[in-house]
Design a protein around this motif. Structure first.
Motif, PDB file in Angstrom:
ATOM      1  N   LYS A 104      40.864  42.822  47.071  1.00  0.00           N
ATOM      2  CA  LYS A 104      41.224  42.872  48.488  1.00  0.00           C
ATOM      3  C   LYS A 104      40.463  43.955  49.248  1.00  0.00           C
ATOM      4  CE  LYS A 104      45.777  40.917  47.547  1.00  0.00           C
ATOM      5  NZ  LYS A 104      45.487  40.585  46.135  1.00  0.00           N
ATOM      6  N   ALA A 105      40.115  45.058  48.589  1.00  0.00           N
ATOM      7  CA  ALA A 105      39.339  46.105  49.252  1.00  0.00           C
ATOM      8  C   ALA A 105      37.929  45.609  49.559  1.00  0.00           C
ATOM      9  CB  ALA A 105      39.299  47.357  48.377  1.00  0.00           C
ATOM     10  N   LEU A 106      37.299  44.926  48.607  1.00  0.00           N
ATOM     11  CA  LEU A 106      35.971  44.365  48.849  1.00  0.00           C
ATOM     12  C   LEU A 106      36.013  43.304  49.939  1.00  0.00           C
ATOM     13  CD1 LEU A 106      34.417  43.934  45.276  1.00  0.00           C
ATOM     14  CD2 LEU A 106      33.822  45.631  47.016  1.00  0.00           C
ATOM     15  N   MET A 107      37.060  42.484  49.922  1.00  0.00           N
ATOM     16  CA  MET A 107      37.178  41.441  50.939  1.00  0.00           C
ATOM     17  C   MET A 107      37.229  42.055  52.338  1.00  0.00           C
ATOM     18  SD  MET A 107      40.241  38.689  51.623  1.00  0.00           S
ATOM     19  CE  MET A 107      41.245  39.931  52.457  1.00  0.00           C
ATOM     20  N   ARG A 108      38.062  43.081  52.517  1.00  0.00           N
ATOM     21  CA  ARG A 108      38.173  43.715  53.834  1.00  0.00           C
ATOM     22  C   ARG A 108      36.843  44.348  54.251  1.00  0.00           C
ATOM     23  NH1 ARG A 108      42.121  40.963  55.890  1.00  0.00           N
ATOM     24  NH2 ARG A 108      44.172  41.377  54.988  1.00  0.00           N
TER      25      ARG A 108
END
Length: 380
Positions: A104-108
């Motif tokens: 989720k951090a990479l996605m954001r």
């Protein structure tokens, strides 16, 4: 000898056991299930081979001869399955897109130019963070350990509670208001089809349990989500995206780069009247996507039966399909009588799922009410 399809799996799921493996057999394929939990798949059709499926090198090592395809429907195993497929020159997802979707951090970070959302390592949240925040595992599933927190003190308390149970990374994200929807897509790397959309009802905060999903026309803001998926590199195979719509803006909550679960996949196949599991496998076998998505008339609901206390499940119905007037109903248990149930306030509290398809909303809702009244789920 039939060509071999390697299915990469962790825990046993109905999607694989009752969906993809039978579909592989109908396509004339020899299914080989690679898993790190062979005992959990003792009822699976086909050959079961033990494998450290979290490591693409181990998957490659277990593949014999020239495979027809390598496929996974697990959130956690998309990247290793994609890398193994690439090694053999087989069609598959971009491992980078699979990694972005799961983390989720990479996605954001990757979507920041299109849709900036505050996101921080949960252990280093700045004092001026835009509370309320949603605290969640960076690579979590099933609403496990997801909480709405209103200030730094509540964040600290929830963070410590989660850390006592698990040690994987946590993120704290800006809370995104709005109506929650899903977008179900299927692509072959060249064309991306929208299969449909569900409108999701959640439990009251601070938890985020998905209580029911109702079939709905994709909202007008859907092109915004398709643009974000394109930016992530999502376009091959099945994808289940959760997003909210608020004041004309569509914002991704999370991307699950696999088919929707919790029996909504079976509802989707029934609604569309297509061999959905076969069509998904086809693209992993190199077949171009040729799919006319029919328009769906009527109303459909997938409603979870959710535990309201901890204990042992003493009574519950078994799997069944039936008709109630004009409504088709199906029930599939997710817990068996005798199972211990721990109340987690997550999707893990599901005892089973009722699916209903009918010509009108009032008929579907009435049939669901009658079904639940006619059966007992007893925890003691």
């Amino acid at each position: 000898m039939a060509a071999s399809l390697y299915v990469v799996a962790g825990k046993a799921t109905d999607s694989v056991t009752h969906g993809f493996l039978p579909a592989a057999a109908r396509l004339g394929l020899d299914a080989v299930l690679l898993t790190d939990r062979p005992a959990a798949h003792e009822n699976a059709a086909g050959r079961v081979v033990e494998c450290d499926v979290s490591d693409f090198r181990h998957i490659i090592d277990r593949v014999e001869g020239e495979p027809a395809g390598i496929f996974s429907n697990s959130d956690f195993l998309q990247a290793p399955a994609a890398l193994a497929a690439a090694y053999f020159g087989l069609p598959g997802k971009d491992w980078r897109a699979a990694t972005r979707a799961k983390n989720k951090a990479l996605m954001r970070r990757h979507l920041a130019a299109l849709d900036p959302v505050f996101s921080s390592d949960a252990w280093h949240v700045p004092p001026d963070a835009p509370y309320p925040l949603v605290l969640k595992p960076r690579e979590g599933v099933a609403s496990e350990d997801v909480f709405l927190v209103h200030d730094a003190r509540e964040l600290e308390m929830r963070r410590a509670d989660i850390a006592a149970r698990r040690n994987d990374p946590l993120v704290a994200e800006e809370y995104l208001p709005g109506q929650l929807h899903t977008l179900e897509t299927l692509g072959d790397g060249r064309r991306l089809h929208v299969l449909g959309s569900y409108r999701t009802t959640l439990s009251p905060p601070p938890f985020f349990v998905e209580e029911r999903l109702e079939w709905a026309t994709p909202p007008p803001e859907t092109p915004q989500i398709l643009a974000q998926l394109d930016a992530l590199g999502v376009g091959f195979g099945a994808c289940h995206t959760e997003f909210v719509v608020h004041e004309g803006r569509a914002r991704i909550i999370e991307v699950n780069y696999r088919l929707i679960g919790d029996h909504c996949d079976f509802l989707l196949a029934d609604l569309l009247g297509i061999p959905l599991f076969e069509r998904i496998l086809d693209v992993h076998l190199g077949e171009p996507l040729s799919l006319d998505v029919p328009s769906v008339r009527g109303h459909a609901v997938a409603e979870a039966v959710i535990a309201d206390r901890a204990g042992v499940l003493r009574a519950a119905p078994g799997p069944m399909e039936l008709r109630d007037g004009t409504v088709r109903l199906a029930y599939r248990p997710q817990r068996a009588v005798g199972d211990s149930v721990a109340l987690t306030r997550t999707n893990r509290d599901y005892l089973g799922t009722v699916r209903a398809i009918g010509p009108a909303q009032d008929e579907v809702e009435a049939a669901l009410t009658r079904f639940r009244s006619a059966h007992d789920w007893t925890i003691a």
